[in-house]
Write a protein that holds these residues in place. Structure first.
Motif, PDB file in Angstrom:
ATOM      1  N   ARG A 225      47.764  37.973  23.797  1.00  0.00           N
ATOM      2  CA  ARG A 225      47.723  37.592  25.202  1.00  0.00           C
ATOM      3  C   ARG A 225      47.785  36.066  25.317  1.00  0.00           C
ATOM      4  N   ALA A 229      45.278  34.823  30.170  1.00  0.00           N
ATOM      5  CA  ALA A 229      44.963  36.243  30.368  1.00  0.00           C
ATOM      6  C   ALA A 229      43.629  36.578  29.702  1.00  0.00           C
ATOM      7  N   LEU A 341      43.882  43.503  31.954  1.00  0.00           N
ATOM      8  CA  LEU A 341      44.054  42.309  32.783  1.00  0.00           C
ATOM      9  C   LEU A 341      44.055  42.691  34.264  1.00  0.00           C
ATOM     10  N   LEU A 381      50.288  36.950  36.228  1.00  0.00           N
ATOM     11  CA  LEU A 381      49.008  37.346  35.621  1.00  0.00           C
ATOM     12  C   LEU A 381      48.200  38.177  36.611  1.00  0.00           C
ATOM     13  N   TYR A 386      52.494  39.599  31.814  1.00  0.00           N
ATOM     14  CA  TYR A 386      52.807  38.327  31.140  1.00  0.00           C
ATOM     15  C   TYR A 386      53.792  38.612  30.011  1.00  0.00           C
TER      16      TYR A 386
END
Length: 536
Positions: A225, A229, A341, A381, A386
């Motif tokens: 990530r 994130a 996320l 995000l 992403y």
RNA sequence: GCGAGCUUAGCUCAGUGGUAGAGCUCCACCUUGCCAAGGUGGAUGUCGAGGGUUCAAAUCCCUUAGCUCGCUCCA
């Protein structure tokens, strides 16, 4: 110690053993050889297979967060445009006809305050360009040295059918990222590993097999990530300053820096496992100036070869550069959807989001990046999306094989009972990568019952390990032959095995150790587990 | 790609114009009760390749390939 170093510095002695014992041959030697290509003989092919298998086991099968790929060598030519190899691999060079020095054309111009002129596909030096070494203006035309092997797909050889042999295995992983991500039931952070052939038309292959034109790589692309994130999910990003435990399992709050260091440690651990002692390896952290523009960090793992300290593996933190490039060139989104996320973002208030966005945009702008790109990144995000970042440990299989051979090579001075001196050449390979694990030797060959017994033991062990049968010559000579190919154990079947003499020794054999030359008596039934244990 | 040196048996190498060699290795048989060296016999070379000079070339000349080193390069 000094003598050992002297011996080790002699690459010729090592390459001669490699040929004599069937590790490495010059390719096409029958026709005079071909520069930059090497073949692995009976012992070398086993060694290399063991290296590859050990890497695969450690990197893929021994983990739950890495999967494999076996992609083609020839791929769509656009891949090399996206990766930068098509342009970056073709630096125009000029030679000075007077002092013979070679320059990179672009650097030469830069040094003289001018610029290299591009005329269609050709490069032209500005009027008055001089050799920086001797001042002569007598220079060759700039010539492109394309390091990729070109070939043609299909029967017609024109520009539309031109393609390239891959100069690295990594790009296939990026090109197949979406397929793997959507079918492997893995989600970021996870990795994709591949080992296989790559090709570079090196200007000047050197140092035995170290830099060759056809070579094998073992590459891992580990997708993580972006730190932003991680921060949204965990509320913080662990950095090296937090002194994280890199020996334990990876943690969700690790930032890229920690992941990068983690993989450096993992790789070092693996090198130790296959028998390269920690003190034979050096880490070289590339400085900011040396880093490629997209890279955040890069560590070279280096080994002290006889011809110098040279790179075995590079471990790079490459940000989202690769996947972004392929997104740009293919037009397909490389975003992943990260459920964790999205859940984290859903809990945020509008004020918290705004504050986060302002903070990230300010950071990006401070780092000299585009403000609108930063805003778009944060908006993505907030949707849970992403482009993954990547940590890339990329190792050279042939280089490692050479390092293991150099490291294993030893000449021992022995003195026998009569005071006679003798040199023993021995390859101290770790049992897990040794080409042959066990040699089975009948003490004598003219006793049918002993011979048959040995033959049965050999056939049994052969089911489990690569074994060697040798019945010719004195027993000591046979041991020494095995020493030269690095066989860790010799099993000698003798008269005690048959139960002659001491009946309690029936069905036991002599196991002779390569490194210590010691012999131990062992029941035949225990051989398999003994050898297996040694390979751990 | 440039420069220098090199290329003779599987390996290491000797052989400067006149019959291709040595040591080790390898193979077979004998011997061999545990660390290469015993005995007997045997195998292996278009002397890197191609061309030239010469009555005659491993040897001299040219071209070429490969290796090593130094430059260069190593995205």
């Amino acid at each position: 110690m000094d003598t050992k170093k002297e011996i080790k510095s002699n690459l010729e002695v090592i390459s001669s053993l490699c040929k004599r014992r069937g590790f490495i041959f010059p390719s096409s030697e029958l026709y005079g050889g071909i520069n930059g290509f090497w073949d692995y003989g009976p012992m070398g092919s086993e060694l290399k297979r063991n290296i590859r298998d050990a890497w695969w086991k450690f990197t893929v099968q021994g983990r739950t967060d890495v999967v494999g790929l076996d992609a083609t060598i020839i791929m769509h030519p656009r891949i090399w445009e996206a990766s930068g190899h098509a342009s970056g691999f073709a630096d125009p060079m000029v030679d000075c006809k007077d002092c013979k020095k070679r320059h990179r054309a672009d650097q030469l111009c830069e040094e003289q305050g001018t610029k290299l002129i591009q005329d269609g596909k050709k490069w032209v030096l500005p009027e008055g360009t001089k050799c920086t070494q001797c001042g002569s203006k007598n220079l060759t035309e700039p010539r492109s040295f394309n390091l990729m092997f070109k070939t043609y797909v299909g029967p017609i050889e024109d520009d539309t059918s031109a393609s390239f042999l891959r100069p690295e295995t990594a790009q296939a992983i990026f090109a197949q990222f979406l397929n793997i991500e959507s079918t492997s039931r893995k989600s970021v952070p996870f990795g994709v590993a591949q080992s296989g052939k790559s090709f570079r038309n090196e200007i000047n292959p050197r140092n035995y097999t170290f830099r060759s034109r056809e070579f094998e790589q073992m590459e891992l692309e580990f997708f993580i990530r972006p730190d932003e994130a991680v921060e949204l999910i965990c509320g913080k990003v662990t950095t090296l300053a937090d002194n994280p435990d890199l020996d334990g399992d990876p943690q969700p709050d690790w930032g890229w820096e920690v992941w990068h260091k983690y993989w450096v440690e993992q790789r070092l651990k693996w090198y130790r496992k296959v028998g390269l002692p920690a003190d034979s390896l050096e880490l070289y952290w590339q400085t900011k100036d040396e880093l490629a523009h997209y890279a955040r960090a890069c560590v070279d793992i280096e080994y002290a070869f006889p011809f110098g300290v040279q790179e075995l593996e590079g471990i790079a933190a490459r940000s989202d550069f690769d996947l972004s490039q392929h997104q740009k060139f293919s037009g397909k989104s490389m975003d992943v959807m990260d459920d964790k996320l999205r859940e984290a973002v859903m809990k945020l208030s509008d004020e918290e989001k705004a504050a986060f966005k302002a903070k990230v945009v300010a950071q990006w702008v401070e780092a000299g990046k585009d403000e609108s790109a930063a805003a778009a990144f944060v908006d993505k995000l907030f949707e849970g999306r992403y482009i993954p970042h990547v940590i890339e440990p990329s190792a050279g299989t042939d280089r490692l094989a050479l390092a293991l051979i150099c490291n294993a090579y030893d000449e021992e001075k022995l003195v026998d009972a009569k005071g006679k001196e003798d040199i023993r050449t021995v390859m101290h390979f770790h049992p897990s990568i040794a080409p042959v694990k066990v040699a089975v030797l009948p003490l004598v060959k003219n006793r049918p019952e002993l011979y048959e017994k040995a033959r049965r033991i050999f056939k049994d062990l052969q089911q489990e390990f690569n074994c060697f049968w040798d019945e010719t010559g004195a027993i000591g000579r046979r041991y020494r032959r095995q020493d030269e190919i690095g066989t860790p154990f010799c099993v000698t079947v003798d008269f005690d095995t048959l139960g002659e003499g001491d009946a309690s020794l029936k069905d036991t054999v002599t196991v002779r150790m390569r490194d210590s030359m010691e012999q131990v008596r062992m029941p035949v039934a225990e051989l398999e587990s003994f050898v297996r244990k040694s390979m751990k």
